[in-house]
Every structure is written in structure tokens, then in C-alpha cells.
Design an enzyme around this catalytic site. Sequence first.
Site, PDB file in Angstrom:
ATOM      1  N   GLY A   1      40.535  44.062  39.393  1.00 31.06           N
ATOM      2  CA  GLY A   1      41.421  45.089  39.918  1.00 31.06           C
ATOM      3  C   GLY A   1      42.890  44.809  39.754  1.00 31.06           C
ATOM      4  NE  ARG A   2      44.223  40.201  43.056  1.00 31.71           N
ATOM      5  CZ  ARG A   2      43.995  39.198  43.872  1.00 31.71           C
ATOM      6  NH1 ARG A   2      45.000  38.450  44.277  1.00 31.71           N
ATOM      7  NH2 ARG A   2      42.790  38.917  44.301  1.00 31.71           N
ATOM      8  CB  SER A   3      43.840  42.540  35.200  1.00 33.03           C
ATOM      9  OG  SER A   3      43.828  41.138  35.385  1.00 33.03           O
TER      10      SER A   3
END
Length: 544
Positions: free
Chosen positions: A260-262
Amino acid sequence: MANSLVLGDIQLKADVLVIGGGPAGTWAAITAASKGAKVILADKGYCGSSGATAPSGTGVWYVKPDARLRDEAKASRYEMGGRLAEHRWMDRVLDRTFANMNWLGEVGYPFPRDDQGELYKKGLQGPEYMRLMRKLVKKAGVKIMDHSPVLELLVDEHGVGGASGVHIQTNEKWTVQAGAVVIATGGCAFLSKALGCNVLTGDGYLLAAETGAELSGMEFSNAYAISPTFSSVTKTAYYSYANFYYEDGTPVEGAGSKRGRSIIARKLLEGRQVYAKLDQAPQDIQQLLRINQTNFFLPFDRKGINPFTDLFPVTLRLEGTVRGTGGIRIVDESCATSVPGLYAAGDAATRELICGGFTGGGSHNAAWAMSSGSFAGEGAAAYVKKLGPHAAERTLRSASSAQHATAIDQTGGLSTANKTEEIIHAVQDEVAPYDKNLFRSAGNLQASLQRLDELWKEQRNRAVIEPSSLGMKSREAMAMTATARWMYNSALARTETRGMHKREDYKSLDENQHYRLVSGGLDHIWVKPEAVQEQALVKEGEAV
């Protein structure tokens, strides 16, 4: 060339000097004092209220001594960390954390009870925890020096023998001669304004490297945490209850997954604002979430936002090595460095030994802080006893890589402050952008290193203005520059994707690079591989 020692207005002697007043530092001080050592603790801020732990709640890697539970705990992040952790270190930390958490309950920490009526010891509230730790440090007879950043370590031919710094409220220079020094200064978040992290500028890394100590795992330093755009709170665990959307309410596909963060970072790089809503949190636990992390909700309440029902804009805030795993290399179970008399603990030390190249924030880091702090305090106290009665009576010199200025230049103070701020911003320009640090490539790393090397050369022979807060800021700028150079040189050397280290030009894990990367040096950075000291942890039925 090392500088001669300039004695301070305040001259003290101790068996053990602990640098840093967070969890690792306070545990080190208490433990060293319990072994009969005379201990001084110097903190850049106010011991008990500064640092990443003090303003927040944190999970703790607390696991009962049950074989099945321990095996599951060790395996929980082993693969994500790139198989760089070691059994014996995980076992030692689990054992010591279990004992330390139980002791905290005995000396007054107010653990809540779970649904079965048992004390819940898998988390700590930072304000209560660190308030108690300060009280216990003082009860142990430790002298606390608040608002007293260290500017240099002191050395002789036998190793480290103390430190000098400044009391920033009075501008008095202080010197402590000690048989051993524990660095517990935390990691480096590059003044990104993440909650509690603006005292964490990599100072301990620079201090250690100036004496010849090495670092390890500095490529695992590109941790970014989800945060509202209007808040400094980076409690990423709460976003497990979130869905992510564009402004029109369309879901951001994949943003709630492990990647998700990427995905969020790539959308932000495209210029698209991402929004979150904690709409997966069941109604019956929402009040409990508020109680567990009060400060998470304060910014929302001030803006009249209900995060469970309303969209709010998010960003990714750099936490660097604070939520990363790299740090000062330790060489034995006492958390000693390769330099005699110098020990490292907490986020200042590498956490690869228990979580390899990935950690999610609290939990392992909190356990490592209290356990490595204890190990380092024990080790430092034992080392001083071996030195004998004259351990604190040595002819010492400064190990600083900067020159001394014993008087403040009143006319140049403003220009010096402005220049320091320019350097800090220049370093941030190389480490904060997602397309330089989160998504790495050889070309971008080399370009950043060229700029960072020039910044280092520019600072190398500049005077540290002492005693003053300007001297502290100058050292912070140097530490941030040095940290970024160790990070990116290590990242350039690891030509694969492993743990949190992501290479755009080498997107897969390379089994031939199953080793740690040790780094060091100041003017010339070096990086070399170091073997993991045991076979990889394997799952049942899997071949080694």
C-alpha cells in the site's frame, strides 16, 4: 586529525556515560547503576518527554516463554526482513523483553487487563512509560543532564573515555570523563516533523563513526509512515482499518495491501492526492482506538473531522532509520561496538539481528530498545570494572571531525545559522523524495551521493560554534549528511530488493546477496559484506 581536548565549564567523572534519554538510554542507565556503576545520563531534550516513544503508545514484542508462541513470533517478520535476523538474538531479546515488561509491572507501570482479566503487556503508553523510566533512573542514583546534547566523544589510545557537550539553556560547556559510553541517541528521521522525531538526527552514528566504529544495515533506512497531511502523528497501525480513495470517492486500487505505501507514493508522485477513511474499524472498537492512541485523534478533532466516516488527505512522512533497521554495528552480546569502551543500544544500534531489513515501527523496536539498553548497561558496567580504579583518569582528546571554536562570533552567528539551515534543506532534498529514497536506482543514488559528498566537504572543516545551540544544529547537519551518505552508499552496493530496500533496477531478491552490509568512514565511505552468523530460519517441511 583529532582535536586536543577543550575542557568545559562543568567537569564530571563517572563509570558509565549514557547518551540519550529515551527507552534504550534509561534502561541502560538503570541496568548499569544496578551493577554498581556510577552513571551519568545526558539527553539532548528532557529525559522522559523527548523522542519517538514519549508522546505515543507503542506495541511491544512481548511473548510468553511458550515454544510454539516463540517460534511464531520469530517467524512473523522473518521473510519480510529478508532472512537476515538471527535465532539467538531473537531468543535473547524475547527473554529479556519478557523479564523487563514483568518488572515494569512490579515497579508501578499501570498495565490494563484483557477480557480474561490478565494484565495486557503487549503495549505501553509512552507518556506513562517514560515518566516512570525517568523516576526509576533518578531512584537508581543516576545523574540526569537534560538539554545537554553531546558534541564530541573523547578518546585515547585505549578507546572511548567520555564526551563533551553543551547545556543549551545556559551555553555552559560540559565534559564527562567515563570508563565506558553507551550511545542511545535514537535513529535519524531527517527533521521530517514525524511526531517525537525532531531530536533524532543521527547524532550517535556520527559520534561512533568518528571513533572508528562501523554501521550495519544502513540501506534499510527508507521507512515512510502514513500521516494526515495536517498532522505529525505517524501511527501506521491504525491504517489497517483504512480504505484509500481519490477525492471523488473512487478507491485507490491496492493501497490497502502490503504494498500500500508504495502505491500511495506512486500516486502522490503523479500529483494525485490520496485520501483515507478508517471505515473498516468496527463500531464497537472505535472508542477503544481513541483511548489507546489519544494523540492520533487530536488533529482530527481540532479540524472537526471524524476519521471513521470522513475522507482526509494523507501523505507519507519519512522516518528513516527510526522505523528502519540500520544503525551502529555491535560485535557481541553486550552490545559493544568494535571500539573499546563504546556501546550502542536502541535505534542507534542496528536492529537487523532481530528483524533483518524490515520493521513495522513499535513492537520489535520497543523490545529491542529495552533489551539492548539492558545488555549495553550490563556490558558497560562490566567493562569499567575490568579497567580498574583509574578508568576515568585518562588523558583524552576529541574525536570530532569538526574543528573547535571556543568563543561565539556574535557577528557571524546569523549567517552560520542560515548556512546550517541551507545544508539541512539540501540533505532533505536528497532523502525525502519518494523517487530518490523509496524507489531507488543506481542513477538516482549516484546523483544524490555526488551532491551529498559536496555537502560533506563543505562542512568538514567548518567550526562548531560552542557553547551554543548553533553548535548543536551544526552537528545535526553534519550527522544528517553523514547518515545519508552511509545510507546511499549501502543502497548502491545492494543490487537487489530485500526488506524495505527497494531497487527499481533490481526488483527481485538475489539469494547470492544473503549477507549484511557493513559501512563506515567519513571523508571516504566504504561498504563491505558480512555473513549472517547462522542458517536461515526455515518453515516446517522446507529445505534449508
